[in-house]
Design a protein around this motif. Structure first.
Motif, short mmCIF file in Angstrom:
data_model
loop_
_atom_site.label_atom_id
_atom_site.label_comp_id
_atom_site.label_asym_id
_atom_site.label_seq_id
_atom_site.Cartn_x
_atom_site.Cartn_y
_atom_site.Cartn_z
N VAL A 1 14.79 -31.36 127.02
CA VAL A 1 13.96 -32.28 126.22
C VAL A 1 13.98 -33.68 126.82
O VAL A 1 13.75 -34.66 126.10
CB VAL A 1 14.46 -32.32 124.76
CG1 VAL A 1 14.32 -30.96 124.09
CG2 VAL A 1 15.93 -32.76 124.69
N TYR A 2 14.25 -33.77 128.11
CA TYR A 2 14.39 -35.09 128.73
C TYR A 2 13.09 -35.91 128.61
O TYR A 2 13.13 -37.12 128.37
CB TYR A 2 14.77 -34.94 130.20
CG TYR A 2 14.99 -36.25 130.91
CD1 TYR A 2 16.17 -36.97 130.71
CD2 TYR A 2 14.02 -36.78 131.75
CE1 TYR A 2 16.39 -38.17 131.35
CE2 TYR A 2 14.23 -38.00 132.39
CZ TYR A 2 15.41 -38.69 132.19
OH TYR A 2 15.61 -39.90 132.82
N ASP A 3 11.95 -35.25 128.75
CA ASP A 3 10.68 -35.98 128.69
C ASP A 3 10.35 -36.46 127.29
O ASP A 3 9.47 -37.32 127.14
CB ASP A 3 9.54 -35.08 129.20
CG ASP A 3 9.73 -34.71 130.67
OD1 ASP A 3 10.41 -35.49 131.38
OD2 ASP A 3 9.22 -33.64 131.10
N HIS A 4 11.01 -35.92 126.27
CA HIS A 4 10.71 -36.32 124.89
C HIS A 4 11.70 -37.34 124.35
O HIS A 4 11.54 -37.80 123.21
CB HIS A 4 10.73 -35.08 123.98
CG HIS A 4 9.81 -33.98 124.42
ND1 HIS A 4 8.45 -34.01 124.20
CD2 HIS A 4 10.06 -32.83 125.10
CE1 HIS A 4 7.90 -32.92 124.69
NE2 HIS A 4 8.86 -32.19 125.25
N GLU B 1 12.65 -40.51 125.46
CA GLU B 1 12.17 -41.90 125.40
C GLU B 1 11.08 -42.10 124.34
O GLU B 1 11.15 -43.07 123.57
CB GLU B 1 11.66 -42.33 126.77
CG GLU B 1 11.25 -43.81 126.82
CD GLU B 1 10.86 -44.23 128.23
OE1 GLU B 1 10.44 -45.39 128.39
OE2 GLU B 1 11.00 -43.41 129.15
N PRO B 2 10.04 -41.23 124.22
CA PRO B 2 9.05 -41.44 123.16
C PRO B 2 9.64 -41.39 121.75
O PRO B 2 9.07 -41.99 120.83
CB PRO B 2 8.05 -40.31 123.38
CG PRO B 2 8.18 -39.95 124.81
CD PRO B 2 9.63 -40.13 125.11
N HIS C 1 6.64 -34.87 120.13
CA HIS C 1 7.90 -35.26 120.77
C HIS C 1 9.09 -35.07 119.85
O HIS C 1 10.20 -34.79 120.32
CB HIS C 1 7.83 -36.73 121.21
CG HIS C 1 6.78 -37.01 122.22
ND1 HIS C 1 6.81 -36.49 123.49
CD2 HIS C 1 5.65 -37.77 122.15
CE1 HIS C 1 5.76 -36.90 124.18
NE2 HIS C 1 5.02 -37.68 123.39
#
Length: 439
Positions: free
Chosen positions: A92-95, A97-98, A112
């Motif tokens: 879930v690295y891409d989610h 920061e959002p 996210h």
């Protein structure tokens, strides 16, 4: 080790009797000999002092094996937990920061937020399963060590590790079933209180009666949970020492505790208090060393100019304090778990001595002659299941007739082979030619 000859072979009378180990000697008379003690546990009905001293004696003699198993389990547990956490973060690295750093004035989007929640719940369940499995291995190792300590036999890390791993599935089942059964009353009370609380808060006029309802429900539920937990507290020892499954271990524990609930509850409570007190005393020096080591560094940080980063000494001091606290906490937890488990396992041995004449069975096994040294022929068809350990066989022989249970059917005697009689020598037929007759 030598055995005292004062312990009768019949197992009677019990403590406090005219010839038992608990009888008081008369002035100028004959004092009864002490009970036999081939290992760290005296083979007699154990009191509170006997359980406490035997637990310390077992820890002192076999602490290396227990500490080795605990450290191995802790290392594997931390490694697996670290790998699981790394996989979850990578998934879930891409989610991240959002969700945790959204634009100003905006809420995180559902696309996210949902993966973060799913990953967090999954990671929590997996970490809980790993922790429970690690606890089951450690719980199985303590009876495995005590099993040899009662007999006075040495053991090794390898033997303890193998026994613990072999009995881990059964011990894990007993821990899960005990938690579900003992926690069911509290869960039922919460299941009743939560809807009432939700309805009360959602109304226009919240009633304080919902808050009063919680202790009214929890107090009797907690009492029932403690009663059930004490009845099932001997199940891990049964699962290891008797090679029993989870269901059988729970039933055996309830049968052994029946009639002695208050005694076992009181002794277990005292043992838990001793373990917590000593664990706190072990942890306290590490905390003091870490805290006092930070004082000079913290005093110097006040003189550091604003805008500059933290000095290297402060970082080292924080790392040193964190390391001291972690080491102290780990050592104290290892002692508390080991002492508590051995304490509970000794109560199992005590109940077997009181009710099933285990002391005489152990002495009989120890007195059995050892097999002669020499090469042992290998059978053509070896048995599928090799014989269990001596103490395991003794502990599992609960159906044999004893003094406490004389009505149990005894084992059928094997038929004696009939004596072989040598066959009589057969007379050889007369094959000689006829003699000539006189005329």
């Amino acid at each position: 080790m030598t055995q005292n000859a004062g312990w009768g072979s019949t197992g009677a009378p019990g403590p406090g009797g005219p010839a038992g180990p608990g009888s008081a000697p008369h002035w100028g008379g004959w004092a009864p000999p002490p009970p036999p003690q081939p290992g760290t546990v005296p083979l007699k009905p154990l009191g509170l002092g006997d359980v406490v001293s035997a637990t310390f004696a077992t820890l002192g003699r076999h602490w290396k094996q227990l500490a080795g198993v605990m450290l191995a389990v802790l290392g594997l547990c931390l490694l697996v937990m670290g790998l699981l956490a790394g996989v979850a973060v990578a998934a879930v690295y891409d989610h991240i920061e959002p969700v945790f750093d959204p634009p100003y004035g905006q809420d995180p989007a559902a696309e996210h937020l949902t993966p973060i929640i799913v990953a967090g719940v999954t990671l929590f369940v997996l970490l809980f399963a790993v922790g429970l499995l690690s606890m089951a291995v450690v719980t199985a190792a303590c009876p495995a060590v005590l099993q040899q300590a009662v007999l006075g036999r040495p053991t090794t890390f390898r033997a303890t590790w193998r026994t613990a791993l072999r009995r881990t599935p059964s011990v894990l089942g007993t821990l899960v079933l005990t938690g579900l059964i003992a926690g069911a009353p509290v869960l039922a009370a919460m299941a009743v209180w939560i809807p009432v609380m939700v309805v009360s808060v959602s109304g226009d006029d919240p009633s304080p009666a919902a808050l009063v309802l919680l202790p009214v429900l929890l107090l009797p539920a907690a009492a029932v949970s403690v009663w059930l937990g004490t009845r099932l507290s001997l199940a891990p020892a049964v699962a290891v020492m008797e090679n029993a499954g989870p269901g059988t271990a729970l039933r055996r524990s309830a049968a052994l505790v029946k009639g002695d609930w208050w005694r076992i509850f009181g002794i277990t409570l005292v043992g838990s208090m001793i373990a917590m007190s000593i664990a706190y005393m072990i942890q306290m020096p590490f905390q003091l060393i870490g805290t006092f080591g930070m004082i000079p560094i913290m005093a110097e940080t006040g003189e550091v100019a604003e805008g500059s980063g933290p000095p290297t000494g402060m970082i080292v001091a924080l790392a040193f304090a964190f390391l001291c606290i972690m080491v102290g906490g780990g050592v104290s937890q290892m002692f508390q778990i080991g002492y508590t488990q051995l304490f509970s396992n000794l109560l199992y041995v005590d109940q077997r001595i009181r009710r099933e004449n285990l002391a005489q069975a152990i002495l009989a096994e120890l007195a059995a002659p050892a097999p002669a040294a020499g090469p042992v022929p290998t059978p053509a068809n070896p048995p599928a299941n090799p014989p269990a350990d001596t103490l395991a066989h003794t502990l599992t022989d609960s159906d044999a007739p004893t003094v406490a249970h004389p009505d149990r059917p005894g084992p059928r005697p094997e038929p004696r082979p009939e004596p072989k009689t040598e066959p009589e020598p057969e007379t050889e037929p007369d094959t000689l030619p006829d003699r000539p007759k006189d005329d």
